[in-house]
Design a protein around this motif. Structure first.
Motif, short mmCIF file in Angstrom:
data_model
loop_
_atom_site.label_atom_id
_atom_site.label_comp_id
_atom_site.label_asym_id
_atom_site.label_seq_id
_atom_site.Cartn_x
_atom_site.Cartn_y
_atom_site.Cartn_z
N PHE A 344 18.56 30.61 138.26
CA PHE A 344 18.61 29.27 137.66
C PHE A 344 18.58 28.20 138.75
CE2 PHE A 344 20.91 25.57 136.10
CZ PHE A 344 20.36 25.37 134.84
N VAL A 345 19.43 28.34 139.74
CA VAL A 345 19.53 27.35 140.82
C VAL A 345 18.22 27.28 141.60
CG1 VAL A 345 20.61 26.99 143.07
CG2 VAL A 345 22.02 27.35 141.05
N THR A 346 17.59 28.42 141.83
CA THR A 346 16.31 28.43 142.53
C THR A 346 15.25 27.66 141.76
OG1 THR A 346 16.83 30.58 143.54
CG2 THR A 346 14.51 29.92 143.48
N ALA A 347 15.21 27.88 140.45
CA ALA A 347 14.25 27.16 139.62
C ALA A 347 14.53 25.66 139.60
CB ALA A 347 14.26 27.72 138.19
N VAL A 348 15.79 25.28 139.54
CA VAL A 348 16.15 23.87 139.54
C VAL A 348 15.69 23.21 140.84
CG1 VAL A 348 18.09 22.26 139.64
CG2 VAL A 348 18.08 24.07 137.93
N LEU A 349 15.87 23.90 141.95
CA LEU A 349 15.45 23.34 143.24
C LEU A 349 13.93 23.19 143.31
CD1 LEU A 349 16.03 22.37 146.10
CD2 LEU A 349 16.06 24.77 146.84
N LEU A 350 13.22 24.23 142.92
CA LEU A 350 11.76 24.22 143.06
C LEU A 350 11.07 23.32 142.03
CD1 LEU A 350 11.09 27.99 143.82
CD2 LEU A 350 11.25 26.09 145.44
N GLU A 351 11.65 23.21 140.84
CA GLU A 351 10.98 22.47 139.76
C GLU A 351 11.57 21.08 139.53
OE1 GLU A 351 10.35 24.81 136.20
OE2 GLU A 351 10.51 26.68 137.36
N ALA A 352 12.91 20.99 139.55
CA ALA A 352 13.56 19.70 139.29
C ALA A 352 13.94 18.98 140.58
CB ALA A 352 14.81 19.91 138.43
N HIS A 353 13.85 19.72 141.68
CA HIS A 353 14.12 19.16 143.01
C HIS A 353 15.55 18.65 143.15
CE1 HIS A 353 9.50 18.30 143.04
NE2 HIS A 353 9.79 19.58 143.21
N VAL A 354 16.49 19.48 142.65
CA VAL A 354 17.92 19.22 142.83
C VAL A 354 18.53 20.46 143.48
CG1 VAL A 354 20.13 18.77 141.70
CG2 VAL A 354 18.04 17.69 140.84
N GLY A 355 19.22 20.28 144.59
CA GLY A 355 19.83 21.39 145.30
C GLY A 355 21.24 21.67 144.80
N LEU A 356 21.49 22.90 144.34
CA LEU A 356 22.78 23.35 143.84
C LEU A 356 23.09 24.70 144.49
CD1 LEU A 356 21.98 22.68 140.07
CD2 LEU A 356 23.33 21.17 141.56
N GLN A 388 16.43 16.83 131.95
CA GLN A 388 15.01 17.06 131.65
C GLN A 388 14.66 18.54 131.83
OE1 GLN A 388 12.03 15.39 134.45
NE2 GLN A 388 11.07 14.47 132.64
N PHE A 389 15.19 19.16 132.89
CA PHE A 389 14.94 20.58 133.14
C PHE A 389 15.46 21.43 131.99
CE2 PHE A 389 16.39 24.70 134.75
CZ PHE A 389 15.28 25.16 135.45
N MET A 390 16.68 21.17 131.54
CA MET A 390 17.25 21.94 130.44
C MET A 390 16.46 21.74 129.15
SD MET A 390 19.75 23.76 131.53
CE MET A 390 20.31 24.27 129.91
N THR A 391 16.08 20.51 128.87
CA THR A 391 15.31 20.25 127.64
C THR A 391 14.00 21.02 127.65
OG1 THR A 391 16.28 18.03 127.45
CG2 THR A 391 14.21 18.43 126.28
N GLN A 392 13.33 21.00 128.79
CA GLN A 392 12.03 21.67 128.92
C GLN A 392 12.19 23.20 128.78
OE1 GLN A 392 9.86 20.77 132.53
NE2 GLN A 392 8.72 22.69 132.42
N LYS A 393 13.17 23.76 129.46
CA LYS A 393 13.34 25.21 129.45
C LYS A 393 13.80 25.72 128.08
CE LYS A 393 11.99 25.67 133.62
NZ LYS A 393 10.69 26.32 133.92
N ILE A 394 14.64 24.95 127.42
CA ILE A 394 15.09 25.33 126.07
C ILE A 394 13.91 25.32 125.10
CG2 ILE A 394 16.51 24.63 124.12
CD1 ILE A 394 18.59 23.65 126.19
N ALA A 395 13.06 24.30 125.23
CA ALA A 395 11.87 24.22 124.38
C ALA A 395 10.94 25.41 124.63
CB ALA A 395 11.15 22.89 124.63
N GLU A 396 10.77 25.78 125.90
CA GLU A 396 9.91 26.90 126.24
C GLU A 396 10.44 28.20 125.63
OE1 GLU A 396 9.64 26.93 130.46
OE2 GLU A 396 8.37 25.13 130.58
N GLN A 397 11.76 28.36 125.66
CA GLN A 397 12.37 29.56 125.08
C GLN A 397 12.20 29.61 123.57
OE1 GLN A 397 12.80 31.66 127.91
NE2 GLN A 397 14.42 32.39 126.56
N ALA A 398 12.24 28.42 122.94
CA ALA A 398 12.08 28.35 121.49
C ALA A 398 10.68 28.73 121.06
CB ALA A 398 12.42 26.94 121.01
N ASN A 399 9.73 28.48 121.95
CA ASN A 399 8.33 28.84 121.64
C ASN A 399 8.06 30.29 122.01
OD1 ASN A 399 7.83 26.25 120.74
ND2 ASN A 399 7.24 25.53 122.78
#
Length: 399
Positions: A344-356, A388-399
């Motif tokens: 999850f953290v890796t995806a957030v860094l690479l896609e949302a550009h937030v380091g956790l 925005q990251f969570m909204t996008q990923k939740i939508a992708e999972q719903a599809n």
């Protein structure tokens, strides 16, 4: 060439790894907000900078100092401890090191024999476990409740004849949890009754918020401090991470052996940093309170924002100290389809550009740590990106 087995079992610091990746992305032109490292964004206060400059200009910073630190610095540390906690340490009970991390590293080298066990309540700072392993010891995780607190019963469940020490970190990295006087009295009393050394890491002691009070182990009544080593430094409260000055204070015999190790390891901490630290501990403390108020304001605005993110939970409530949030993201992982916090953290860094930093690094999967030791504009933007990251990923999972 075959490398040492003890080195091969050590994992890189997750916080430094995330920070290095984030910094490289920034160097490549990516707009990254790095909330992965515990470093205040404030400048070192001017009076401390000036003390360093003065030591250079008058020639004091040009030479070796005693391996365990300048006597003047030890005196300043002793006086600061007395002023804050009404406990006196003699100068030969204090060892100055290259950051509090080096104080811990050297202490473990001095006290641990092969297979000695050190109790680590979960979650714990990333370097504790690896430093214990490097010293030949065995880190033993101690379970905590939903609010991330542990009790004497939890400690007793993990105690064996090999138990040598307990690491007690309050305010805690990564959760910001702070233990009460009653809790500390019970914990330290239990350790004393079993001749277990308490390593009290109080590096965040000055960073307390919203009326919460800090109690040092030095203030506890009826405690034999021959069973306690205090760890602290200038990095967090004085915004001096780069200056690398920490210290250990405790029994003379332990401090003497730490001095022997340090004499062979580093000769001495940087002289210029020591003169700066003398001013930090002994000079005007106004800047400490100013920075504390700044962190408190950030916490109070950011906490509800993070708590409102889909699948993010903070069961321990608003942190009382330090400058981190440590949300449980188990539900967020389910909603987004990621297997664990690291992915999850890796995806957030690479896609949302937030380091956790993933909770696995702190011994607690299903969580992540974020630091609010940065400006509020960046924190708001980081929240927006996470939303925005969570909204996008939740939508992708719903599809």
């Amino acid at each position: 060439m075959e490398l040492a087995r003890k080195v091969m079992q050590i994992q890189p610091s997750a916080t430094l790894k995330i920070s290095a990746t984030a910094k490289q992305m920034m160097a490549d032109g990516v707009d990254v907000i790095n909330l992965g490292i515990g470093e205040p964004d404030y400048q070192t206060p001017d009076n401390i900078k000036q003390a360093a400059i003065d030591s250079i200009q008058n020639g004091q910073a040009s030479f070796y100092t005693p391996a365990t630190g300048l006597p003047e610095l030890k005196q300043a540390i002793s006086q600061r401890i007395m002023a804050d906690h009404q406990h006196h340490y003699d100068l030969d009970q204090i060892v100055v090191t290259d950051g509090a991390k080096m104080a811990l590293f050297t202490l473990f080298q001095v006290i641990l024999n092969p297979n000695d066990e050190v109790l680590l309540p979960v979650p714990y700072w990333v370097s504790y476990s690896e430093q214990i392993k490097l010293a030949g010891g065995t880190p033993v995780e101690v379970g905590t409740d939903r609010q991330l607190r542990f009790t004497v019963a939890d400690l007793e469940a993990q105690r064996t004849p090999k138990t040598k020490a307990l690491v007690l970190n309050s305010p805690q990295n990564p959760s910001g949890l702070v233990y009460s006087r009653a809790e500390l009295t019970a914990i330290v009393g239990w350790a004393e009754s079993h001749a277990i050394l308490v390593i009290a890491d109080e590096i965040y002691e000055k960073l307390m918020y919203n009326g919460n009070q800090f109690t040092s182990v030095l203030e506890l009544e009826g405690i034999d401090l021959d069973h306690v080593v205090l760890i602290n430094g200038v990095s967090k409260a004085y915004s001096m991470t780069g200056w690398r000055i920490g210290y250990a204070a405790g029994p003379k015999a332990v401090m003497a052996k730490m001095g022997v190790v340090l004499g062979h390891a580093a000769s001495n901490p940087a002289a210029v940093s020591q003169y700066a630290a003398i001013e930090a501990f002994g000079g005007d403390q106004t800047s400490v309170e100013t920075m504390r108020q700044g962190f408190e304001a950030r916490l109070n605005e950011l906490y509800p924002l993070i708590a409102s993110l889909p699948g993010f939970k903070l069961p321990a409530g608003k942190p009382a100290g330090a400058f981190y949030l440590f949300p449980d993201i188990t539900e967020a992982l389910r909603l987004t389809g990621y297997q664990d916090a690291t992915a999850f953290v890796t995806a957030v860094l690479l896609e949302a550009h937030v380091g956790l930093v993933p909770g696995e690094a702190f011994g607690l999967p299903g969580h992540l740590r974020l630091s609010y030791a940065t400006d509020m504009t960046s924190l708001r933007e980081a929240h927006r990106r996470l939303q925005q990251f969570m909204t996008q990923k939740i939508a992708e999972q719903a599809n």
